[in-house]
Structures are given as structure tokens and as C-alpha cells.
Design a protein around this motif. Structure first.
Motif, PDB file in Angstrom:
ATOM      1  N   LYS A 127      -4.791  10.161  -0.666  1.00  0.00           N
ATOM      2  CA  LYS A 127      -5.111   9.143  -1.675  1.00  0.00           C
ATOM      3  C   LYS A 127      -4.158   7.971  -1.500  1.00  0.00           C
ATOM      4  CE  LYS A 127      -8.173  11.706  -3.785  1.00  0.00           C
ATOM      5  NZ  LYS A 127      -9.576  11.373  -3.867  1.00  0.00           N
ATOM      6  N   TYR A 128      -4.531   6.838  -2.025  1.00  0.00           N
ATOM      7  CA  TYR A 128      -3.712   5.647  -1.863  1.00  0.00           C
ATOM      8  C   TYR A 128      -3.686   4.813  -3.136  1.00  0.00           C
ATOM      9  CZ  TYR A 128      -7.983   2.898  -1.526  1.00  0.00           C
ATOM     10  OH  TYR A 128      -9.181   2.297  -1.803  1.00  0.00           O
ATOM     11  N   GLY A 129      -2.745   3.926  -3.180  1.00  0.00           N
ATOM     12  CA  GLY A 129      -2.650   2.930  -4.229  1.00  0.00           C
ATOM     13  C   GLY A 129      -2.299   1.604  -3.585  1.00  0.00           C
ATOM     14  N   TRP A 130      -2.707   0.525  -4.186  1.00  0.00           N
ATOM     15  CA  TRP A 130      -2.435  -0.783  -3.607  1.00  0.00           C
ATOM     16  C   TRP A 130      -2.108  -1.785  -4.708  1.00  0.00           C
ATOM     17  CZ3 TRP A 130      -5.782  -4.943  -4.620  1.00  0.00           C
ATOM     18  CH2 TRP A 130      -6.966  -4.598  -5.269  1.00  0.00           C
TER      19      TRP A 130
ATOM     20  N   ALA B 238       2.041  -0.365  -6.402  1.00  0.00           N
ATOM     21  CA  ALA B 238       1.277   0.462  -5.460  1.00  0.00           C
ATOM     22  C   ALA B 238       1.644   1.932  -5.612  1.00  0.00           C
ATOM     23  CB  ALA B 238       1.519  -0.013  -4.027  1.00  0.00           C
TER      24      ALA B 238
ATOM     25  N   ASN C 202      -3.054   9.846  -8.371  1.00  0.00           N
ATOM     26  CA  ASN C 202      -3.960  10.704  -7.605  1.00  0.00           C
ATOM     27  C   ASN C 202      -3.289  11.549  -6.531  1.00  0.00           C
ATOM     28  OD1 ASN C 202      -6.404   9.618  -8.842  1.00  0.00           O
ATOM     29  ND2 ASN C 202      -5.884   7.749  -7.773  1.00  0.00           N
TER      30      ASN C 202
ATOM     31  N   CYS D   6      -0.905   4.901  -6.821  1.00  0.00           N
ATOM     32  CA  CYS D   6      -1.098   6.055  -5.941  1.00  0.00           C
ATOM     33  C   CYS D   6      -0.722   7.359  -6.639  1.00  0.00           C
ATOM     34  CB  CYS D   6      -0.276   5.878  -4.667  1.00  0.00           C
ATOM     35  SG  CYS D   6      -0.457   7.212  -3.465  1.00  0.00           S
TER      36      CYS D   6
ATOM     37  N   CYS E  98       3.253  10.366  -2.822  1.00  0.00           N
ATOM     38  CA  CYS E  98       3.039   8.961  -2.447  1.00  0.00           C
ATOM     39  C   CYS E  98       4.327   8.317  -1.953  1.00  0.00           C
ATOM     40  CB  CYS E  98       2.521   8.181  -3.642  1.00  0.00           C
ATOM     41  SG  CYS E  98       0.869   8.671  -4.140  1.00  0.00           S
TER      42      CYS E  98
ATOM     43  N   TYR F 205       0.691   5.601   0.088  1.00  0.00           N
ATOM     44  CA  TYR F 205      -0.246   6.613   0.564  1.00  0.00           C
ATOM     45  C   TYR F 205       0.318   8.012   0.350  1.00  0.00           C
ATOM     46  CZ  TYR F 205      -3.577   8.956   3.661  1.00  0.00           C
ATOM     47  OH  TYR F 205      -4.559   9.765   4.170  1.00  0.00           O
ATOM     48  N   SER F 206      -0.565   8.941  -0.028  1.00  0.00           N
ATOM     49  CA  SER F 206      -0.228  10.346  -0.194  1.00  0.00           C
ATOM     50  C   SER F 206      -0.853  11.125   0.956  1.00  0.00           C
ATOM     51  CB  SER F 206      -0.779  10.874  -1.526  1.00  0.00           C
ATOM     52  OG  SER F 206      -0.739  12.289  -1.549  1.00  0.00           O
TER      53      SER F 206
ATOM     54  N   ILE G 218       0.863  -1.180   0.000  1.00  0.00           N
ATOM     55  CA  ILE G 218       0.000   0.000   0.000  1.00  0.00           C
ATOM     56  C   ILE G 218       0.900   1.231   0.000  1.00  0.00           C
ATOM     57  CG2 ILE G 218      -1.737   1.326   1.268  1.00  0.00           C
ATOM     58  CD1 ILE G 218      -2.712  -1.328   2.480  1.00  0.00           C
TER      59      ILE G 218
END
Length: 121
Positions: free
Chosen positions: A37-40, A54, A61, A58, A65, A31-32, A29
């Protein structure tokens, strides 16, 4: 009658399913903090592959990140609040969420589950 080479091939086929279930799978994961916002990424063959995916997800957006969690053959969770986040892994989803919630509560109030998932193993 089976030849030795045929017996060897059959023996290999019997072993292959066991090898497949022992595969290591990675999740991550990113995270920003600024954009919240996040990415996974899930079920990647290596840690590097999972963290890269990930981060890329992220970055679509969020400007800042960074990887906040990676795990292998386990579950991960991201819990976020207005003033911070918590990310944790565990052998099961419930425990990962609980740990991430406790970490978030140290930084922020009103923490809520943002994302949780488990690798295929």
C-alpha cells in the motif's frame, strides 16, 4: 498624483505574482512493502510537511510504511510489482515513470504504474 507610499504599494503588487510562481512545492510517496500500500502528498510548502503527510496517509493501510521518494518542483512516480517497487522523480511525468519502471524491473517482474503526479510548479 500618487504618493511615494502608494507607489511603493503598487510596486509590491507587481512583484507578488512573480514571487508566487517561484514558490517551491514538494511531493512525497511512502510505501508499505508488507501490505503493498502507499500514501502520497503533493504541493506541500516543505519537504518535511510532504513526507509527514505521505507517511500518515500510507499508515492508514500499511504497517511498515517508509518514505521512498520526495521531490521539489518536479514529478514523481511509484511503480510496483509482486516482489518489489521502484520510485523516481524527474522534470516530467513520462521520465519519472520510465525511471521508476527501470528500478522496479531490477527487483520484480510484472511491474505496473501505481501512482504518478507532478507538483504545481
Amino acid at each position: 498624483m500618487l504618493r511615494v507610499s502608494q507607489l511603493a504599494a503598487l510596486a509590491m503588487l507587481a512583484v507578488v505574482p512573480c514571487v508566487a510562481t517561484a514558490q517551491e512545492l514538494f511531493g512525497a510517496i511512502a510505501y508499505s512493502e508488507k501490505a503493498q500500500k502507499y500514501g502520497w502528498a503533493n504541493n506541500y510548502p516543505t519537504r518535511d510537511d510532504a513526507t509527514k503527510a505521505a507517511l500518515e496517509f500510507c499508515a492508514k493501510n500499511g504497517p511498515d510504511c517508509r518514505v521512498v521518494l520526495w521531490f521539489r518542483n518536479a514529478c514523481g512516480a511509484l511503480v510496483t510489482g509482486p516482489n518489489g517497487h521502484g520510485a523516481a522523480w524527474a522534470e516530467n511525468r513520462k521520465m519519472a515513470i520510465s525511471r521508476a519502471t527501470k528500478l522496479c524491473a531490477e527487483r520484480s517482474e510484472a511491474c505496473k504504474l501505481t501512482r504518478s503526479f507532478c507538483t504545481g510548479n
